[in-house]
Motif scaffolding. Sequence first.
Motif, PDB file in Angstrom:
ATOM      1  N   UNK A   1      -7.662  -3.491  -4.857  1.00 48.39           N
ATOM      2  CA  UNK A   1      -8.114  -3.262  -3.656  1.00 48.39           C
ATOM      3  C   UNK A   1      -9.164  -4.404  -3.120  1.00 48.39           C
ATOM      4  N   UNK A   2      -8.639  -4.709  -1.652  1.00 46.23           N
ATOM      5  CA  UNK A   2      -9.391  -5.979  -0.922  1.00 46.23           C
ATOM      6  C   UNK A   2     -11.055  -5.285  -0.563  1.00 46.23           C
ATOM      7  N   UNK A   3     -11.834  -5.887  -1.034  1.00 47.86           N
ATOM      8  CA  UNK A   3     -13.342  -5.512  -0.718  1.00 47.86           C
ATOM      9  C   UNK A   3     -13.723  -6.639   0.380  1.00 47.86           C
ATOM     10  N   UNK A   4     -14.788  -6.451   1.064  1.00 47.80           N
ATOM     11  CA  UNK A   4     -15.422  -7.629   1.792  1.00 47.80           C
ATOM     12  C   UNK A   4     -15.726  -8.764   0.899  1.00 47.80           C
TER      13      UNK A   4
ATOM     14  N   UNK B   1      -5.962 -13.827  10.456  1.00 47.53           N
ATOM     15  CA  UNK B   1      -4.796 -13.807  10.326  1.00 47.53           C
ATOM     16  C   UNK B   1      -4.225 -12.568  10.696  1.00 47.53           C
ATOM     17  N   UNK B   2      -2.732 -12.445  10.835  1.00 47.59           N
ATOM     18  CA  UNK B   2      -2.014 -11.056  10.946  1.00 47.59           C
ATOM     19  C   UNK B   2      -1.742 -10.412   9.470  1.00 47.59           C
ATOM     20  N   UNK B   3      -1.946  -8.972   9.492  1.00 46.31           N
ATOM     21  CA  UNK B   3      -1.880  -8.546   7.920  1.00 46.31           C
ATOM     22  C   UNK B   3      -0.430  -7.710   8.283  1.00 46.31           C
ATOM     23  N   UNK B   4       0.380  -7.767   7.323  1.00 46.31           N
ATOM     24  CA  UNK B   4       1.502  -7.029   7.387  1.00 46.31           C
ATOM     25  C   UNK B   4       1.564  -6.005   6.109  1.00 46.31           C
ATOM     26  N   UNK B   5       1.983  -4.831   6.464  1.00 45.46           N
ATOM     27  CA  UNK B   5       2.059  -3.913   5.275  1.00 45.46           C
ATOM     28  C   UNK B   5       3.466  -3.836   4.822  1.00 45.46           C
ATOM     29  N   UNK B   6       3.263  -3.514   3.470  1.00 43.91           N
ATOM     30  CA  UNK B   6       4.450  -3.066   2.559  1.00 43.91           C
ATOM     31  C   UNK B   6       4.282  -1.675   2.028  1.00 43.91           C
ATOM     32  N   UNK B   7       4.902  -0.800   3.038  1.00 42.06           N
ATOM     33  CA  UNK B   7       4.656   0.541   2.477  1.00 42.06           C
ATOM     34  C   UNK B   7       5.620   0.905   1.361  1.00 42.06           C
ATOM     35  N   UNK B   8       4.878   1.255   0.088  1.00 43.86           N
ATOM     36  CA  UNK B   8       5.584   1.134  -1.180  1.00 43.86           C
ATOM     37  C   UNK B   8       5.925   2.574  -1.744  1.00 43.86           C
TER      38      UNK B   8
ATOM     39  N   UNK C   1       0.834  -0.964  -0.004  1.00 45.43           N
ATOM     40  CA  UNK C   1       0.021   0.014   0.048  1.00 45.43           C
ATOM     41  C   UNK C   1       0.762   1.221  -0.272  1.00 45.43           C
ATOM     42  N   UNK C   2       0.241   2.341   0.057  1.00 48.94           N
ATOM     43  CA  UNK C   2       0.943   3.627  -0.055  1.00 48.94           C
ATOM     44  C   UNK C   2      -0.062   4.766   0.156  1.00 48.94           C
ATOM     45  N   UNK C   3       0.157   5.839   0.586  1.00 53.47           N
ATOM     46  CA  UNK C   3      -0.682   6.997   0.828  1.00 53.47           C
ATOM     47  C   UNK C   3      -0.952   7.641  -0.569  1.00 53.47           C
ATOM     48  N   UNK C   4      -0.235   7.614  -1.666  1.00 52.22           N
ATOM     49  CA  UNK C   4      -0.479   7.936  -2.767  1.00 52.22           C
ATOM     50  C   UNK C   4      -1.394   7.103  -3.393  1.00 52.22           C
ATOM     51  N   UNK C   5      -1.815   6.164  -3.085  1.00 52.48           N
ATOM     52  CA  UNK C   5      -2.494   5.141  -3.847  1.00 52.48           C
ATOM     53  C   UNK C   5      -4.414   5.326  -3.230  1.00 52.48           C
ATOM     54  N   UNK C   6      -5.012   5.844  -4.301  1.00 48.39           N
ATOM     55  CA  UNK C   6      -6.326   6.094  -3.941  1.00 48.39           C
ATOM     56  C   UNK C   6      -7.169   5.097  -3.538  1.00 48.39           C
TER      57      UNK C   6
ATOM     58  N   UNK D   1      -0.089  -0.671  -6.837  1.00 49.96           N
ATOM     59  CA  UNK D   1      -0.652  -0.752  -5.190  1.00 49.96           C
ATOM     60  C   UNK D   1      -2.029  -0.643  -5.457  1.00 49.96           C
ATOM     61  N   UNK D   2      -3.086  -1.175  -4.627  1.00 46.69           N
ATOM     62  CA  UNK D   2      -2.673  -2.258  -3.854  1.00 46.69           C
ATOM     63  C   UNK D   2      -2.532  -3.496  -4.441  1.00 46.69           C
ATOM     64  N   UNK D   3      -1.818  -4.406  -3.753  1.00 45.12           N
ATOM     65  CA  UNK D   3      -1.474  -5.926  -4.048  1.00 45.12           C
ATOM     66  C   UNK D   3      -1.320  -6.630  -2.542  1.00 45.12           C
ATOM     67  N   UNK D   4      -1.948  -7.790  -2.649  1.00 43.62           N
ATOM     68  CA  UNK D   4      -1.906  -8.528  -1.414  1.00 43.62           C
ATOM     69  C   UNK D   4      -1.574 -10.030  -1.658  1.00 43.62           C
ATOM     70  N   UNK D   5      -0.586 -10.299  -0.655  1.00 44.14           N
ATOM     71  CA  UNK D   5      -0.069 -11.744  -0.909  1.00 44.14           C
ATOM     72  C   UNK D   5      -0.484 -12.479   0.394  1.00 44.14           C
ATOM     73  N   UNK D   6      -0.954 -13.668   0.047  1.00 47.72           N
ATOM     74  CA  UNK D   6      -1.298 -14.766   1.272  1.00 47.72           C
ATOM     75  C   UNK D   6      -0.053 -15.545   1.129  1.00 47.72           C
TER      76      UNK D   6
END
Lengths: 180, 138
Positions: free
Chosen positions: A158-161, A94-101, A71-76, A139-144
């Motif tokens: 983006x992750x949605x419900x 599960x724990x979520x770890x962030x990679x600030x990109x 993720x990043x702050x510039x990523x809408x 961004x965003x991208x999410x790895x399991x």
Amino acid sequence: MRRRLFFILPMLVLLALMGFFWRGLYLNPTIVSSPLIGKPVPDFSLSRLHNPKETFDQNQLKGQISLVNVWATWCVACRDEQQTLLVFSKQNVVPIYGLDYKDDRQSALQWLAERGNPYAAVAFDPIGNVAINWGVYGAPETFLIDVRGIIRYKYIGPITPAVIRNDLLPRIQALRREGT
Amino acid sequence: MRTWLLIGACLLLMVTRVAWAIDSEPPFSDPVMEHRYEHLLQEIRCLQCMDENIANSDAPLAADFRRQIHAMVAEGRSEQQIRQYMVNRYGDFVLYNPPLQASTWLLWTGPFLLLGIAILVVILVVRQRARMDEGREI
């Protein structure tokens, strides 16, 4: 007989082409499947966002199933996603770890302070080199990640419900059953 | 005259724009490395913009790819090694020229197959017409 083949053959070729094009209409070309799936997390070492003196590396991703969210702050799109992640993090699945990109540390800290922090820890990648090593292209991208630290799935966007319900939770449960 | 000047200016702008994109890294003193670097920039796709290679793209990701490739060339890695590095992380799609393999043989041979079919059809049609013409003469 040969005359009939004349008409049938081009028709078959045309139909085959139409089949490909029809399928192509429903493919999303911006989603490139990752060759890293089934491979161990690439080695990396980054400073943590909240505590620059501490590092975050691949060993922290072993021993439990986890999500790594780029993720990043510039990523809408990350803005909406963050609310979903906050709700999900409170369920303690599960724990979520962030990679600030490719971000600025100060704005990232402020963003998390204002909007809430869904992350167990955030690795800070201001240049984006680690992200390239992970095959990130936006961004965003999410790895399991599974218990052994192997990338099992990657979600682009983006992750949605609905994504959590349909894509992430079933896979997390399957990994639990696998018991590895 | 004025239009030609305008067109010339536009073309010049296009050239300089590409140069800006490439000039984010200092050039190599070794011409072999410089050539390797330039060649790789032409071959690697910018995944953010999809239909541009990283030599022509202004996207931040393309700049990151260029920086990464520049560093690897400076380390002395071969073109093949660097290409493999990118493919291992982003898949074959990161290459502008997809490799010839089981999943892509149709992509490479398809146009020739279609051309072959077309030539076959033309030959058969021409032959048949010739035969019909012969029939008329008798």
